[in-house]
Design a protein around this motif. Structure first.
Motif, PDB file in Angstrom:
ATOM      1  N   GLU A  65       8.991   5.388   5.052  1.00  0.00           N
ATOM      2  CA  GLU A  65       8.503   6.716   4.701  1.00  0.00           C
ATOM      3  C   GLU A  65       9.679   7.558   4.231  1.00  0.00           C
ATOM      4  O   GLU A  65      10.771   7.476   4.804  1.00  0.00           O
ATOM      5  CB  GLU A  65       7.838   7.387   5.905  1.00  0.00           C
ATOM      6  CG  GLU A  65       6.595   6.674   6.412  1.00  0.00           C
ATOM      7  CD  GLU A  65       5.957   7.414   7.572  1.00  0.00           C
ATOM      8  OE1 GLU A  65       5.190   8.365   7.315  1.00  0.00           O
ATOM      9  OE2 GLU A  65       6.239   7.035   8.724  1.00  0.00           O
ATOM     10  N   ASN A  79      -5.957   6.941  -7.951  1.00  0.00           N
ATOM     11  CA  ASN A  79      -6.065   5.692  -7.195  1.00  0.00           C
ATOM     12  C   ASN A  79      -5.840   4.533  -8.154  1.00  0.00           C
ATOM     13  O   ASN A  79      -6.451   4.479  -9.227  1.00  0.00           O
ATOM     14  CB  ASN A  79      -7.459   5.597  -6.562  1.00  0.00           C
ATOM     15  CG  ASN A  79      -7.594   4.409  -5.629  1.00  0.00           C
ATOM     16  OD1 ASN A  79      -7.134   3.318  -5.933  1.00  0.00           O
ATOM     17  ND2 ASN A  79      -8.250   4.617  -4.504  1.00  0.00           N
ATOM     18  N   THR A 105       1.499  12.165  -0.820  1.00  0.00           N
ATOM     19  CA  THR A 105       0.998  13.533  -0.678  1.00  0.00           C
ATOM     20  C   THR A 105       2.036  14.441  -1.317  1.00  0.00           C
ATOM     21  O   THR A 105       3.135  14.626  -0.783  1.00  0.00           O
ATOM     22  CB  THR A 105       0.799  13.898   0.802  1.00  0.00           C
ATOM     23  OG1 THR A 105      -0.078  12.953   1.411  1.00  0.00           O
ATOM     24  CG2 THR A 105       0.194  15.290   0.933  1.00  0.00           C
ATOM     25  N   GLN A 125      -6.425  13.804  -7.601  1.00  0.00           N
ATOM     26  CA  GLN A 125      -6.434  12.589  -6.794  1.00  0.00           C
ATOM     27  C   GLN A 125      -6.418  11.389  -7.730  1.00  0.00           C
ATOM     28  O   GLN A 125      -7.187  11.358  -8.702  1.00  0.00           O
ATOM     29  CB  GLN A 125      -7.669  12.535  -5.898  1.00  0.00           C
ATOM     30  CG  GLN A 125      -7.693  13.602  -4.816  1.00  0.00           C
ATOM     31  CD  GLN A 125      -8.933  13.503  -3.950  1.00  0.00           C
ATOM     32  OE1 GLN A 125     -10.049  13.387  -4.464  1.00  0.00           O
ATOM     33  NE2 GLN A 125      -8.753  13.547  -2.644  1.00  0.00           N
ATOM     34  N   THR A 167       4.551   7.208   1.771  1.00  0.00           N
ATOM     35  CA  THR A 167       4.543   6.163   2.788  1.00  0.00           C
ATOM     36  C   THR A 167       4.239   4.831   2.112  1.00  0.00           C
ATOM     37  O   THR A 167       3.220   4.703   1.420  1.00  0.00           O
ATOM     38  CB  THR A 167       3.494   6.445   3.875  1.00  0.00           C
ATOM     39  OG1 THR A 167       3.770   7.711   4.474  1.00  0.00           O
ATOM     40  CG2 THR A 167       3.523   5.361   4.947  1.00  0.00           C
ATOM     41  N   GLU A 168       5.117   3.864   2.287  1.00  0.00           N
ATOM     42  CA  GLU A 168       4.937   2.533   1.693  1.00  0.00           C
ATOM     43  C   GLU A 168       4.793   1.512   2.815  1.00  0.00           C
ATOM     44  O   GLU A 168       5.685   1.384   3.668  1.00  0.00           O
ATOM     45  CB  GLU A 168       6.133   2.168   0.799  1.00  0.00           C
ATOM     46  CG  GLU A 168       6.307   3.134  -0.369  1.00  0.00           C
ATOM     47  CD  GLU A 168       7.504   2.796  -1.244  1.00  0.00           C
ATOM     48  OE1 GLU A 168       7.507   3.208  -2.409  1.00  0.00           O
ATOM     49  OE2 GLU A 168       8.444   2.117  -0.751  1.00  0.00           O
ATOM     50  N   ASN A 188       0.991   5.456  -0.251  1.00  0.00           N
ATOM     51  CA  ASN A 188       0.225   6.697  -0.125  1.00  0.00           C
ATOM     52  C   ASN A 188       1.158   7.871  -0.402  1.00  0.00           C
ATOM     53  O   ASN A 188       2.258   7.950   0.176  1.00  0.00           O
ATOM     54  CB  ASN A 188      -0.375   6.792   1.278  1.00  0.00           C
ATOM     55  CG  ASN A 188      -1.372   7.922   1.389  1.00  0.00           C
ATOM     56  OD1 ASN A 188      -0.979   9.058   1.543  1.00  0.00           O
ATOM     57  ND2 ASN A 188      -2.652   7.597   1.309  1.00  0.00           N
ATOM     58  N   HIS A 239       0.861  -1.186   0.000  1.00  0.00           N
ATOM     59  CA  HIS A 239       0.000   0.000   0.000  1.00  0.00           C
ATOM     60  C   HIS A 239       0.898   1.238   0.000  1.00  0.00           C
ATOM     61  O   HIS A 239       1.727   1.412   0.901  1.00  0.00           O
ATOM     62  CB  HIS A 239      -0.920   0.022   1.217  1.00  0.00           C
ATOM     63  CG  HIS A 239      -1.905   1.147   1.187  1.00  0.00           C
ATOM     64  ND1 HIS A 239      -3.184   1.008   0.693  1.00  0.00           N
ATOM     65  CD2 HIS A 239      -1.790   2.441   1.580  1.00  0.00           C
ATOM     66  CE1 HIS A 239      -3.809   2.166   0.782  1.00  0.00           C
ATOM     67  NE2 HIS A 239      -2.986   3.062   1.325  1.00  0.00           N
ATOM     68  N   THR A 255      -1.882  -1.417  -3.890  1.00  0.00           N
ATOM     69  CA  THR A 255      -2.754  -0.247  -3.875  1.00  0.00           C
ATOM     70  C   THR A 255      -1.904   1.010  -3.840  1.00  0.00           C
ATOM     71  O   THR A 255      -0.956   1.110  -3.047  1.00  0.00           O
ATOM     72  CB  THR A 255      -3.689  -0.261  -2.650  1.00  0.00           C
ATOM     73  OG1 THR A 255      -4.460  -1.456  -2.664  1.00  0.00           O
ATOM     74  CG2 THR A 255      -4.630   0.935  -2.675  1.00  0.00           C
ATOM     75  N   MET A 256      -2.245   1.960  -4.689  1.00  0.00           N
ATOM     76  CA  MET A 256      -1.528   3.231  -4.729  1.00  0.00           C
ATOM     77  C   MET A 256      -2.548   4.364  -4.692  1.00  0.00           C
ATOM     78  O   MET A 256      -3.472   4.411  -5.515  1.00  0.00           O
ATOM     79  CB  MET A 256      -0.674   3.319  -5.993  1.00  0.00           C
ATOM     80  CG  MET A 256       0.118   4.622  -6.134  1.00  0.00           C
ATOM     81  SD  MET A 256       1.064   4.650  -7.670  1.00  0.00           S
ATOM     82  CE  MET A 256       2.350   3.469  -7.294  1.00  0.00           C
ATOM     83  N   GLN A 257      -2.414   5.253  -3.733  1.00  0.00           N
ATOM     84  CA  GLN A 257      -3.289   6.418  -3.623  1.00  0.00           C
ATOM     85  C   GLN A 257      -2.426   7.663  -3.565  1.00  0.00           C
ATOM     86  O   GLN A 257      -1.416   7.699  -2.855  1.00  0.00           O
ATOM     87  CB  GLN A 257      -4.148   6.332  -2.358  1.00  0.00           C
ATOM     88  CG  GLN A 257      -5.155   5.193  -2.380  1.00  0.00           C
ATOM     89  CD  GLN A 257      -5.910   5.070  -1.071  1.00  0.00           C
ATOM     90  OE1 GLN A 257      -5.312   5.115  -0.007  1.00  0.00           O
ATOM     91  NE2 GLN A 257      -7.223   4.918  -1.156  1.00  0.00           N
ATOM     92  N   GLY A 258      -2.831   8.706  -4.297  1.00  0.00           N
ATOM     93  CA  GLY A 258      -2.021   9.909  -4.333  1.00  0.00           C
ATOM     94  C   GLY A 258      -2.849  11.172  -4.413  1.00  0.00           C
ATOM     95  O   GLY A 258      -3.951  11.188  -4.973  1.00  0.00           O
TER      96      GLY A 258
END
Length: 647
Positions: free
Chosen positions: A516, A608, A450, A606, A464-465, A448, A446, A563-566
């Protein structure tokens, strides 16, 4: 009549021409045509091709019982990379096997003439590679692109109850091959073919005679011949390529010598268990705990069962380092504990003693690492067992799995080479004895992000991984293998195409690891435009399945999700010109899926991405769809976010 005579003459001439075109496969009879050959049309990319290979295995029965093998091979080097086939390693067991009549020659065409360069005996070397295992090594001289090499030997062995496999398919293509195995009636073998190519095998009965006598016996003659055999290509996602190599295997089933009792060797798993009970294996797994005081201290802390197992694992690993060897048994695990180093059998025997001493019920799981091939289903034997791990029964009836070889492993977190789909529970017979470890520790990643832009329009922010199970183990191993943290950071920068300003890692050598870091990345620019990757940092930039077709299955390491969220804040004065299209892929009834979406609101993008793969093995007939699926995912990952400066 005249017409008939002319027709017969034409036929004989055609036959004569065909015979003239057939290469001479006798040793030393390399032709100018073979030396002028520049490529193999059936495999234009081949670095070398076997022009001819011949093998004969037979037995001499007299005062001694000996297995003999006569071998001859002729190879054409087509590219510079093919020179490696002139470096020969021949294994043997000291004082029980040896080689004789060895000849090796290189042939080159120099100014239109064939020049022969034979191997000189002083360039033969013998190297010990194990307790009794040796290697006869030599390099044929004067080998370059265009060279034809050939070598031959006779090997004799007193291992008469073992017949090496006849390898039909090699890593390079073969124009023609022939193999014969002659088995006396006193030895009975199960003969099995394996691989994805059809093998033309014939059987016949011929006569043999005991040396120095007139006593006859029957010989089972097994012959195979092949032409234009394709290479077994190297492909990604294969646990053990030899499992798919076409070959003929021989397994001893019975010895029936004259005037002696018949000995049966067809085993069941019950037989294997009973035989192991009479060996060092059984005494090793019943050994006393050499770390008794340390174990008692751990037990006194009254930790949860899995945490107790974790501490016991770390205890043994702190005292013993793995020597890199997989073994099923050892003469003295206690001595290995005293030395501080040992093979897999020694380390796991000591670990088992500590776990039992802590009050747990534990049993060995017999297995072969993925890289060595699966345990046999149809014909149980010792040959396929290389090592063992531990299965511990917990209070709730569930199981926990341990292996002490990899210092980054943990409870239920084994090296991927040990996540086999076919392990045997020691002491259990029948089909219920099988255990599947392949889905023991599904991987989860996962990420994330920012992010924003600095005044110089570089992408800057925090990532953050979070890694779970196998990805965590790989991250721990990469960190441990690096010579310094700086080297690890450099590798991470190269992988992500970024510059890392600071890095924090938590959870090393555990199933849950977090790293991180703050990062900077220079985007591609052109005039008023900024171009960014759809996921900012790469996920899948090229299709791993490049071959147009595949002859054997695709085998992934373990079930995995990604999963990758940005969140990306746009720079002042810029707007979104283009975003990648949303996409959702679902293949093989949901066994593998991918989702991507990006949207922009109020100066913020954003995005995902989710990738999930449940299944490990895909069959050759599914390859085209798998290749297409990965191609579609690559297209998404390589699509772009485009920003434009407002006028």
């Amino acid at each position: 009549m005249k017409k008939l005579i002319l027709s017969l003459a034409a036929t004989l001439a055609a036959v004569s021409l065909l015979q003239a075109q057939e290469p001479d496969y006798r040793f030393g009879k390399v032709s100018e045509e073979e030396l002028r050959m520049e490529r193999y049309d059936r495999d234009p990319d081949a670095e070398a091709v076997i022009l001819y290979e011949e093998l004969r295995t037979y037995f001499l029965i007299g005062n001694q019982f000996t297995r003999m093998t006569d071998y001859f091979i002729r190879i054409k080097v087509l590219k510079a990379e093919g020179k490696e086939y002139a470096d020969i390693n021949l294994p043997y067991v000291f004082q029980r096997e040896n080689y004789a009549n060895l000849d090796a020659v290189a042939y080159n065409l120099v100014d239109g003439k064939i020049v022969k360069t034979p191997l000189k005996k002083q360039y033969l070397f013998r190297e010990q590679v194990g307790d009794e295992q040796w290697m006869l090594k030599f390099s044929i001289p004067e080998v370059r692109e265009g060279t034809v090499i050939e070598y031959r030997y006779r090997m004799n062995s007193d291992f008469v109850t073992y017949i090496p496999s006849v390898v039909v398919q090699h890593d390079i293509p073969t124009v023609r091959m022939k193999a014969t195995v002659e088995i006396p009636e006193y030895l009975r073998f199960n003969v099995n073919t394996k691989g994805y190519l059809s093998i033309n095998m014939r059987e016949n009965t011929i006569a043999g005679r005991i040396a120095g006598t007139d006593v006859p016996y029957n010989v089972r003659e097994i012959t195979t011949e092949g032409r234009d055999i394709p290479a077994l290509k190297k492909e990604p996602f294969v646990w053990n390529r030899n499992e798919f190599r076409s070959m003929i295997d021989f397994e001893l089933s019975q010895i029936a010598m004259p005037f002696s009792d018949v000995q049966n060797f067809s085993l069941t798993w019950k037989d294997v268990n009973e035989a192991l009970a009479e060996t060092d294996f059984n005494s090793n797994i019943r050994m006393g705990n050499p770390f008794k005081e340390e174990t008692a201290a751990i037990v006194a802390r009254n930790l949860a069962p899995r945490q107790t197992l974790h501490e016991l694992l770390r205890l043994v690993q702190s005292h013993m380092k793995w020597d890199g060897k997989y073994r099923l048994m050892s003469s003295s695990p206690r001595n290995a504990a005293d030395k501080g180093t040992g093979n897999s059998a020694e380390i796991n025997s000591v670990l088992m003693a500590a776990v039992k001493d802590a009050g747990f019920d534990v049993v060995p799981l017999l297995l072969n690492p993925r890289s060595r091939g699966r345990l046999p289903l149809a014909h149980p034997s010792f040959d396929g067992i290389s090592t063992f791990i531990l299965r511990v029964t917990l209070d709730d009836g569930k199981f926990a799995y341990l292996d002490g070889t990899d210092p980054d492993s943990d409870v239920d977190l084994l090296p991927t080479d040990l996540l086999v789909d076919r392990a045997r529970i020691y002491g259990v017979s029948g089909d219920v004895g099988w255990c599947d470890l392949s889905r023991l520790a599904p991987g989860n990643t996962h990420i994330n992000m920012t992010l924003g832009f600095d005044p110089e329009l570089s992408v800057h922010g925090r990532i953050t991984e979070r890694y779970t199970n196998v990805p965590a183990l790989r991250c721990s191993s990469a960190y441990g293998d690096a010579r310094s943290e700086e080297e690890y950071v450099e590798a991470l920068e190269e992988e992500h195409h970024i510059r890392i300003d600071s890095l924090t890692i938590n959870g090393l050598r555990s199933a849950h690891l977090t790293q991180e870091f703050t990062m900077t990345r220079e985007p591609e620019t052109a005039g008023d435009f900024i171009y960014l990757n759809a996921t900012i940092i790469p996920f899948l930039t090229e299709n791993p399945f490049k071959s147009p077709e595949r002859k054997y299955p695709v085998e992934f390491d373990n079930p995995a999700s990604y999963t990758m969220q940005g969140v990306l804040r746009l720079p002042e004065g810029y707007v979104v010109e283009e975003l990648p299209r949303a996409a959702r892929f679902n293949a093989f009834d949901g066994d593998i899926t991918c989702f991507y979406m990006a949207q922009a609101t109020n100066g913020v993008i954003q995005f995902n991405m989710r990738f999930n793969q449940k299944r490990l093995i895909f069959l050759p007939e599914e390859y085209a769809d798998l290749q297409a699926f990965y191609g579609a995912v690559v297209n998404i990952c390589n699509s772009r976010i485009v920003l434009r400066k407002q006028q």
